[in-house]
Structure formats: C-alpha cells, structure tokens
Scaffold this motif. Structure first.
Motif, short mmCIF file in Angstrom:
data_model
loop_
_atom_site.label_atom_id
_atom_site.label_comp_id
_atom_site.label_asym_id
_atom_site.label_seq_id
_atom_site.Cartn_x
_atom_site.Cartn_y
_atom_site.Cartn_z
N ARG A 65 34.94 27.28 -18.25
CA ARG A 65 33.49 27.87 -18.12
C ARG A 65 33.21 27.81 -16.42
NH1 ARG A 65 29.93 24.83 -22.60
NH2 ARG A 65 30.63 27.05 -24.40
N THR A 66 33.90 27.98 -16.11
CA THR A 66 34.01 27.71 -13.82
C THR A 66 34.29 28.87 -13.64
OG1 THR A 66 35.37 26.14 -13.71
CG2 THR A 66 32.94 25.60 -14.38
N GLU A 67 33.76 29.04 -13.14
CA GLU A 67 35.03 30.43 -11.98
C GLU A 67 35.92 30.41 -10.50
OE1 GLU A 67 32.52 31.91 -8.80
OE2 GLU A 67 30.53 32.73 -10.04
N GLY A 68 37.05 30.47 -10.34
CA GLY A 68 37.55 29.37 -9.84
C GLY A 68 39.35 30.50 -11.20
N THR A 69 38.81 30.57 -12.60
CA THR A 69 40.21 30.82 -13.35
C THR A 69 40.86 32.36 -13.06
OG1 THR A 69 38.72 32.14 -15.30
CG2 THR A 69 38.60 29.68 -15.10
N PRO A 70 42.02 32.19 -13.54
CA PRO A 70 42.22 33.63 -13.62
C PRO A 70 41.97 34.71 -13.87
CG PRO A 70 44.28 32.14 -14.02
CD PRO A 70 42.87 30.88 -14.64
N GLY A 71 42.13 35.95 -13.97
CA GLY A 71 40.97 36.98 -14.64
C GLY A 71 40.06 36.87 -14.42
N ARG A 72 39.06 37.25 -15.67
CA ARG A 72 37.33 37.40 -15.79
C ARG A 72 37.10 36.61 -17.01
NH1 ARG A 72 36.39 42.53 -16.35
NH2 ARG A 72 36.13 41.73 -18.81
N VAL A 73 36.26 35.61 -17.58
CA VAL A 73 35.49 34.81 -17.85
C VAL A 73 34.08 35.42 -18.10
CG1 VAL A 73 35.31 32.58 -19.36
CG2 VAL A 73 37.34 32.98 -17.65
N ASP A 74 34.76 36.28 -19.33
CA ASP A 74 32.98 36.60 -19.94
C ASP A 74 31.95 35.58 -21.31
OD1 ASP A 74 33.25 39.07 -18.58
OD2 ASP A 74 33.95 40.67 -20.50
N GLY A 75 32.95 34.38 -21.88
CA GLY A 75 32.10 33.67 -22.30
C GLY A 75 33.13 32.90 -23.57
N VAL A 76 32.84 31.50 -23.49
CA VAL A 76 33.21 30.68 -23.91
C VAL A 76 32.32 30.09 -25.09
CG1 VAL A 76 34.79 28.51 -23.31
CG2 VAL A 76 34.64 30.02 -21.79
N ALA A 77 33.39 30.00 -26.79
CA ALA A 77 32.70 29.03 -27.13
C ALA A 77 32.87 28.19 -27.75
CB ALA A 77 32.86 30.86 -28.57
N ASP A 78 32.58 27.33 -28.63
CA ASP A 78 33.62 26.14 -28.79
C ASP A 78 33.14 25.72 -29.90
OD1 ASP A 78 31.39 23.82 -27.53
OD2 ASP A 78 31.47 25.66 -26.59
N LEU A 79 34.24 24.87 -30.47
CA LEU A 79 33.33 24.40 -32.31
C LEU A 79 34.56 22.58 -31.92
CD1 LEU A 79 32.93 24.73 -34.76
CD2 LEU A 79 35.54 25.17 -35.64
N TRP A 80 33.68 21.93 -31.96
CA TRP A 80 34.30 20.53 -32.23
C TRP A 80 34.43 20.06 -33.06
CZ3 TRP A 80 34.55 18.00 -26.54
CH2 TRP A 80 34.64 18.86 -26.00
N GLY A 81 35.41 19.06 -33.78
CA GLY A 81 35.65 18.44 -34.17
C GLY A 81 36.37 17.06 -34.03
N GLU A 82 37.28 16.88 -35.79
CA GLU A 82 37.41 15.41 -35.42
C GLU A 82 39.12 15.75 -35.26
OE1 GLU A 82 36.65 12.34 -36.14
OE2 GLU A 82 34.52 12.89 -36.95
N PRO A 83 40.32 14.75 -34.75
CA PRO A 83 41.52 14.98 -34.50
C PRO A 83 42.07 15.20 -35.43
CG PRO A 83 40.61 13.55 -33.12
CD PRO A 83 39.44 13.86 -34.23
N ARG A 84 43.57 15.97 -35.38
CA ARG A 84 44.38 16.09 -37.04
C ARG A 84 45.78 15.38 -36.16
NH1 ARG A 84 42.84 22.53 -37.77
NH2 ARG A 84 40.73 22.02 -38.10
N GLY A 85 46.09 15.69 -34.69
CA GLY A 85 46.78 15.40 -34.52
C GLY A 85 48.19 15.97 -34.26
N GLY A 86 49.26 15.45 -34.47
CA GLY A 86 50.37 15.81 -34.23
C GLY A 86 51.21 17.33 -33.45
N TYR A 87 50.15 16.94 -32.22
CA TYR A 87 50.64 18.03 -30.80
C TYR A 87 51.90 16.30 -30.28
CZ TYR A 87 47.10 20.40 -32.48
OH TYR A 87 46.38 21.58 -33.49
N ASP A 88 52.63 17.74 -29.74
CA ASP A 88 53.20 16.63 -28.47
C ASP A 88 53.07 17.36 -27.18
OD1 ASP A 88 55.76 15.40 -27.81
OD2 ASP A 88 56.75 16.56 -27.75
N GLY A 89 52.55 16.81 -26.49
CA GLY A 89 51.93 17.22 -25.61
C GLY A 89 50.90 18.16 -24.92
N PHE A 90 50.84 19.06 -24.35
CA PHE A 90 50.20 20.33 -24.16
C PHE A 90 50.56 21.51 -23.92
CE2 PHE A 90 46.45 23.46 -23.04
CZ PHE A 90 45.27 22.97 -23.51
N ALA A 91 50.44 22.58 -25.10
CA ALA A 91 51.69 23.39 -24.76
C ALA A 91 51.22 24.58 -24.55
CB ALA A 91 52.55 23.44 -26.42
N ILE A 92 52.03 25.76 -24.59
CA ILE A 92 51.61 27.49 -24.16
C ILE A 92 52.47 28.12 -25.35
CG2 ILE A 92 52.48 29.08 -23.14
CD1 ILE A 92 52.09 27.18 -20.40
N ARG A 93 51.64 28.80 -26.69
CA ARG A 93 52.20 29.87 -27.47
C ARG A 93 51.61 31.05 -27.37
NH1 ARG A 93 50.26 25.81 -32.66
NH2 ARG A 93 51.09 23.78 -31.87
#
Length: 93
Positions: A65-93
């Motif tokens: 949500r802060t300045e300094g991101t590539p491009g231009r961010v007009d807004g960020v919607a977020d949703l919080w929940g329980e972790p589901r697992g199954g991820y190996d690191g942090f990937a780009i899809r």
C-alpha cells in the motif's frame, strides 16, 4: 500472541507488466517467514497470498500500500483467514 494467518490481497492499478510480482516476492523474502505466491489476474489486478505470522503478513500488506512499488497502486483489498499450508517458499505464478 502472533499466530499464523493467511492474507489474500488484491492489488489494483497499473500493476501488470511492470515487475510488480517480482517486487512483491522480493519484499516477502526480505520480511522472511512467509510462504505463498503472487499472480496476475485476468482483470488486470495482482493477487497476493501470504501465510505466516500475522505481524509479517501485516508488514507485507503495508508495503503493498505504500509508495515505491513498481507501476501504480490504486487500491488494495485484503481478506484474512486461517492458513491452509502447502506452499514451498514464495512463488510467482
């Protein structure tokens, strides 16, 4: 208590084709302790899913949500929940 959570964020603006997913992955790796992914959506938004300690997920959300991101961010919607697992690191899809 800093329990593990799942953050799903949808970032809108000019965020595709500008290195935003790579930037997001780099921020997640800098913060550490996060697993998940970032991906482009057909409607032009970028989706970010991160699981880990709440304070680290909150820090990633703040960076989205802060300045300094590539491009231009007009807004960020977020949703919080329980972790589901199954991820190996942090990937780009």
């Amino acid at each position: 208590m800093n329990e593990n959570v799942r953050l799903t964020a949808w970032v809108r603006g000019r965020v595709q084709g500008v290195g935003f997913r790579w930037w997001t992955r780099a921020r997640a790796l800098e913060i550490g302790g996060l697993a998940g992914y970032t991906s482009n959506l057909e409607d032009g938004r970028v989706q970010v899913v991160a699981e880990g300690p709440r304070d680290r997920c909150e820090l990633l959300l703040e960076k989205l949500r802060t300045e300094g991101t590539p491009g231009r961010v007009d807004g960020v919607a977020d949703l919080w929940g329980e972790p589901r697992g199954g991820y190996d690191g942090f990937a780009i899809r």
